[in-house]
Design a protein around this motif. Structure first.
Motif, PDB file in Angstrom:
ATOM      1  N   ARG A  25      42.693  30.176  58.223  1.00 48.73           N
ATOM      2  CA  ARG A  25      43.731  31.150  58.192  1.00 48.73           C
ATOM      3  C   ARG A  25      44.068  31.386  59.480  1.00 48.73           C
ATOM      4  O   ARG A  25      43.415  31.734  60.653  1.00 48.73           O
ATOM      5  CB  ARG A  25      43.401  32.539  57.689  1.00 48.73           C
ATOM      6  N   ILE A  26      45.455  31.271  59.838  1.00 47.30           N
ATOM      7  CA  ILE A  26      45.846  31.181  61.257  1.00 47.30           C
ATOM      8  C   ILE A  26      47.040  32.328  61.463  1.00 47.30           C
ATOM      9  O   ILE A  26      48.083  32.367  60.715  1.00 47.30           O
ATOM     10  CB  ILE A  26      46.486  29.999  61.727  1.00 47.30           C
ATOM     11  N   ASP A  27      46.474  33.522  62.048  1.00 50.33           N
ATOM     12  CA  ASP A  27      47.240  34.609  62.075  1.00 50.33           C
ATOM     13  C   ASP A  27      47.810  35.218  60.502  1.00 50.33           C
ATOM     14  O   ASP A  27      49.108  35.270  60.324  1.00 50.33           O
ATOM     15  CB  ASP A  27      48.628  34.524  62.603  1.00 50.33           C
ATOM     16  N   GLY A  28      47.068  34.728  59.507  1.00 52.26           N
ATOM     17  CA  GLY A  28      47.270  34.941  58.086  1.00 52.26           C
ATOM     18  C   GLY A  28      47.717  34.147  57.067  1.00 52.26           C
ATOM     19  O   GLY A  28      47.865  34.175  56.104  1.00 52.26           O
ATOM     20  N   GLN A  29      48.336  33.006  57.960  1.00 57.19           N
ATOM     21  CA  GLN A  29      48.895  31.895  57.314  1.00 57.19           C
ATOM     22  C   GLN A  29      47.505  30.952  56.884  1.00 57.19           C
ATOM     23  O   GLN A  29      46.770  30.567  57.499  1.00 57.19           O
ATOM     24  CB  GLN A  29      49.856  31.130  58.290  1.00 57.19           C
ATOM     25  N   LYS A  30      47.569  30.603  55.700  1.00 57.12           N
ATOM     26  CA  LYS A  30      46.370  29.957  54.910  1.00 57.12           C
ATOM     27  C   LYS A  30      46.702  28.280  55.153  1.00 57.12           C
ATOM     28  O   LYS A  30      47.860  27.779  54.591  1.00 57.12           O
ATOM     29  CB  LYS A  30      46.465  30.265  53.574  1.00 57.12           C
ATOM     30  N   VAL A  31      45.873  27.481  55.657  1.00 55.94           N
ATOM     31  CA  VAL A  31      46.109  26.179  55.431  1.00 55.94           C
ATOM     32  C   VAL A  31      44.535  25.485  54.579  1.00 55.94           C
ATOM     33  O   VAL A  31      43.557  25.856  55.145  1.00 55.94           O
ATOM     34  CB  VAL A  31      45.866  25.592  57.090  1.00 55.94           C
ATOM     35  N   CYS A  32      44.739  24.863  53.916  1.00 54.80           N
ATOM     36  CA  CYS A  32      43.626  24.231  52.997  1.00 54.80           C
ATOM     37  C   CYS A  32      43.412  22.828  53.322  1.00 54.80           C
ATOM     38  O   CYS A  32      44.316  21.996  53.030  1.00 54.80           O
ATOM     39  CB  CYS A  32      43.821  24.666  51.665  1.00 54.80           C
ATOM     40  N   GLY A  33      42.110  22.377  53.124  1.00 49.81           N
ATOM     41  CA  GLY A  33      41.994  21.172  53.295  1.00 49.81           C
ATOM     42  C   GLY A  33      41.671  20.454  54.661  1.00 49.81           C
ATOM     43  O   GLY A  33      42.450  20.861  55.453  1.00 49.81           O
ATOM     44  N   ALA A  34      40.715  19.576  54.920  1.00 51.45           N
ATOM     45  CA  ALA A  34      40.462  19.151  56.475  1.00 51.45           C
ATOM     46  C   ALA A  34      41.775  18.557  56.764  1.00 51.45           C
ATOM     47  O   ALA A  34      41.833  18.858  58.261  1.00 51.45           O
ATOM     48  CB  ALA A  34      39.241  18.121  56.368  1.00 51.45           C
ATOM     49  N   GLY A  35      42.326  17.491  56.358  1.00 44.77           N
ATOM     50  CA  GLY A  35      43.499  16.957  57.006  1.00 44.77           C
ATOM     51  C   GLY A  35      44.720  17.976  57.584  1.00 44.77           C
ATOM     52  O   GLY A  35      44.905  17.882  58.629  1.00 44.77           O
ATOM     53  N   ALA A  36      44.776  18.988  56.516  1.00 43.12           N
ATOM     54  CA  ALA A  36      45.935  19.989  56.848  1.00 43.12           C
ATOM     55  C   ALA A  36      45.544  20.882  57.969  1.00 43.12           C
ATOM     56  O   ALA A  36      46.211  21.021  58.937  1.00 43.12           O
ATOM     57  CB  ALA A  36      46.243  20.547  55.668  1.00 43.12           C
ATOM     58  N   VAL A  37      44.191  20.975  57.939  1.00 36.76           N
ATOM     59  CA  VAL A  37      43.558  21.983  59.348  1.00 36.76           C
ATOM     60  C   VAL A  37      43.752  21.246  60.613  1.00 36.76           C
ATOM     61  O   VAL A  37      44.166  21.686  61.470  1.00 36.76           O
ATOM     62  CB  VAL A  37      42.304  22.343  58.689  1.00 36.76           C
ATOM     63  N   LEU A  38      43.239  20.095  60.507  1.00 36.49           N
ATOM     64  CA  LEU A  38      43.297  19.149  61.633  1.00 36.49           C
ATOM     65  C   LEU A  38      44.850  19.058  62.272  1.00 36.49           C
ATOM     66  O   LEU A  38      44.989  19.381  63.557  1.00 36.49           O
ATOM     67  CB  LEU A  38      42.721  17.644  61.677  1.00 36.49           C
ATOM     68  N   LEU A  39      45.646  18.690  61.398  1.00 34.59           N
ATOM     69  CA  LEU A  39      47.084  18.540  62.062  1.00 34.59           C
ATOM     70  C   LEU A  39      47.620  19.884  62.401  1.00 34.59           C
ATOM     71  O   LEU A  39      48.457  20.138  63.294  1.00 34.59           O
ATOM     72  CB  LEU A  39      47.989  18.048  60.743  1.00 34.59           C
ATOM     73  N   ALA A  40      47.252  20.939  61.523  1.00 32.36           N
ATOM     74  CA  ALA A  40      47.783  22.333  61.969  1.00 32.36           C
ATOM     75  C   ALA A  40      47.347  22.775  63.527  1.00 32.36           C
ATOM     76  O   ALA A  40      48.015  23.198  64.150  1.00 32.36           O
ATOM     77  CB  ALA A  40      47.299  23.469  61.208  1.00 32.36           C
ATOM     78  N   LEU A  41      46.015  22.346  63.675  1.00 29.29           N
ATOM     79  CA  LEU A  41      45.404  22.747  65.037  1.00 29.29           C
ATOM     80  C   LEU A  41      46.015  21.893  66.031  1.00 29.29           C
ATOM     81  O   LEU A  41      46.217  22.115  67.204  1.00 29.29           O
ATOM     82  CB  LEU A  41      43.885  22.593  64.848  1.00 29.29           C
ATOM     83  N   ALA A  42      46.350  20.565  65.598  1.00 30.96           N
ATOM     84  CA  ALA A  42      46.814  19.621  66.899  1.00 30.96           C
ATOM     85  C   ALA A  42      48.251  19.788  67.108  1.00 30.96           C
ATOM     86  O   ALA A  42      48.813  19.138  68.018  1.00 30.96           O
ATOM     87  CB  ALA A  42      46.412  18.244  66.028  1.00 30.96           C
ATOM     88  N   HIS A  43      48.881  20.560  66.238  1.00 30.23           N
ATOM     89  CA  HIS A  43      50.477  20.690  66.195  1.00 30.23           C
ATOM     90  C   HIS A  43      50.871  21.336  67.681  1.00 30.23           C
ATOM     91  O   HIS A  43      50.271  22.366  68.069  1.00 30.23           O
ATOM     92  CB  HIS A  43      51.156  21.603  65.392  1.00 30.23           C
ATOM     93  N   GLY A  44      51.611  20.561  68.695  1.00 25.33           N
ATOM     94  CA  GLY A  44      51.974  20.983  69.818  1.00 25.33           C
ATOM     95  C   GLY A  44      51.100  20.741  70.903  1.00 25.33           C
ATOM     96  O   GLY A  44      51.157  21.093  72.033  1.00 25.33           O
ATOM     97  N   ARG A  45      49.907  20.007  70.511  1.00 18.52           N
ATOM     98  CA  ARG A  45      49.071  19.577  71.385  1.00 18.52           C
ATOM     99  C   ARG A  45      49.137  17.839  71.764  1.00 18.52           C
ATOM    100  O   ARG A  45      48.450  17.153  71.015  1.00 18.52           O
ATOM    101  CB  ARG A  45      47.678  19.794  70.961  1.00 18.52           C
ATOM    102  N   PRO A  46      50.110  17.496  72.654  1.00 21.01           N
ATOM    103  CA  PRO A  46      50.560  16.118  72.694  1.00 21.01           C
ATOM    104  C   PRO A  46      49.024  15.058  72.681  1.00 21.01           C
ATOM    105  O   PRO A  46      48.967  13.980  72.636  1.00 21.01           O
ATOM    106  CB  PRO A  46      51.389  15.781  73.428  1.00 21.01           C
ATOM    107  N   GLU A  47      48.204  15.772  73.700  1.00 16.89           N
ATOM    108  CA  GLU A  47      46.967  15.297  74.060  1.00 16.89           C
ATOM    109  C   GLU A  47      46.027  14.786  72.554  1.00 16.89           C
ATOM    110  O   GLU A  47      45.140  13.718  72.957  1.00 16.89           O
ATOM    111  CB  GLU A  47      46.371  15.853  75.165  1.00 16.89           C
ATOM    112  N   TRP A  48      46.523  15.596  71.724  1.00 14.81           N
ATOM    113  CA  TRP A  48      45.511  15.217  70.431  1.00 14.81           C
ATOM    114  C   TRP A  48      46.252  14.713  69.311  1.00 14.81           C
ATOM    115  O   TRP A  48      46.016  13.794  68.605  1.00 14.81           O
ATOM    116  CB  TRP A  48      44.922  16.474  69.928  1.00 14.81           C
TER     117      TRP A  48
END
Length: 208
Positions: A60-83
């Motif tokens: 949960r990112i500020d209340g927004q739910k993200v499910c599954g490893a792939g989706a979580v990794l992409l959500a965290l990597a968004h806006g981080r061009p080094e990753w």
């Protein structure tokens, strides 16, 4: 990302992918333990309310739910061009390996779960061949990258692709596959372990 809540299981490698990436990013999440039944299937109405598909991890990112490893990794990597590189060719290569992690490489996860927890699935011999074949694809790619002077799966530095792929190699001893057959993977595992913020999980050796 001021409010992060991670629903996870300590022994689940998909959850470890999320924990590892959070740590590499220097982020902290409040962890909520999820009970699982043998075989790694999520159970209980409380968890189904969090993740109707029964997928772990759930972030949960500020209340927004993200499910599954792939989706979580992409959500965290968004806006981080080094990753998550923005340049088209490297982005496509990262996308390829993320797809591989969620596809052919799942055979290693199934092997590990079967060995640790039991459970149904493909015939063990066929599943093992698929798992070993996936590791061999990774080994061959990293061997080629080394010939080209590279260390990581894509580009000059670690990306979210390396995070997605790492647990399968690092945990292969849980299902009886030794590092000795994969020298390129061993070098890469050591490189990932040396990243600032790296955290392990049960089953990942302190050496190798």
């Amino acid at each position: 990302m001021s409010d992060l809540v991670l629903h996870d299981d300590e022994l689940d490698e998909d959850c470890y992918r999320a924990r590892l990436f959070l740590s590499l990013l220097g982020l902290e999440a409040r962890r909520v333990a999820v009970d699982v039944v043998p075989g790694g299937e999520q159970d209980g109405p409380a968890f189904r309310a969090v993740s109707p598909a029964g997928m772990l991890p759930v972030l949960r990112i500020d209340g927004q739910k993200v499910c599954g490893a792939g989706a979580v990794l992409l959500a965290l990597a968004h806006g981080r061009p080094e990753w998550l590189p923005g340049e088209h060719a490297d982005f496509a290569r990262v996308a390829h390996w993320l797809h591989f992690a969620g596809g052919p490489l799942r055979a290693t996860l199934l092997m590990r779960r079967a060995c640790l927890f039991g459970g149904a699935g493909d015939a063990p011999s066929a599943r093992r061949r698929s798992a070993v074949g996936a590791l061999r694809i990774m080994e061959d790619h990293l061997a080629q990258r080394r010939l080209e002077g590279g260390t990581w799966f894509v580009g000059e530095g670690a990306t979210v692709a390396d995070v997605a792929l790492f647990p399968a190699a690092a945990l292969c001893r849980d299902w009886g596959e030794e590092y000795s057959a994969y020298p390129a993977l061993r070098r890469w595992v050591r490189a990932v372990r040396a990243l600032p913020g790296f955290v392990g999980m049960p089953g990942i050796p302190d050496y190798g």
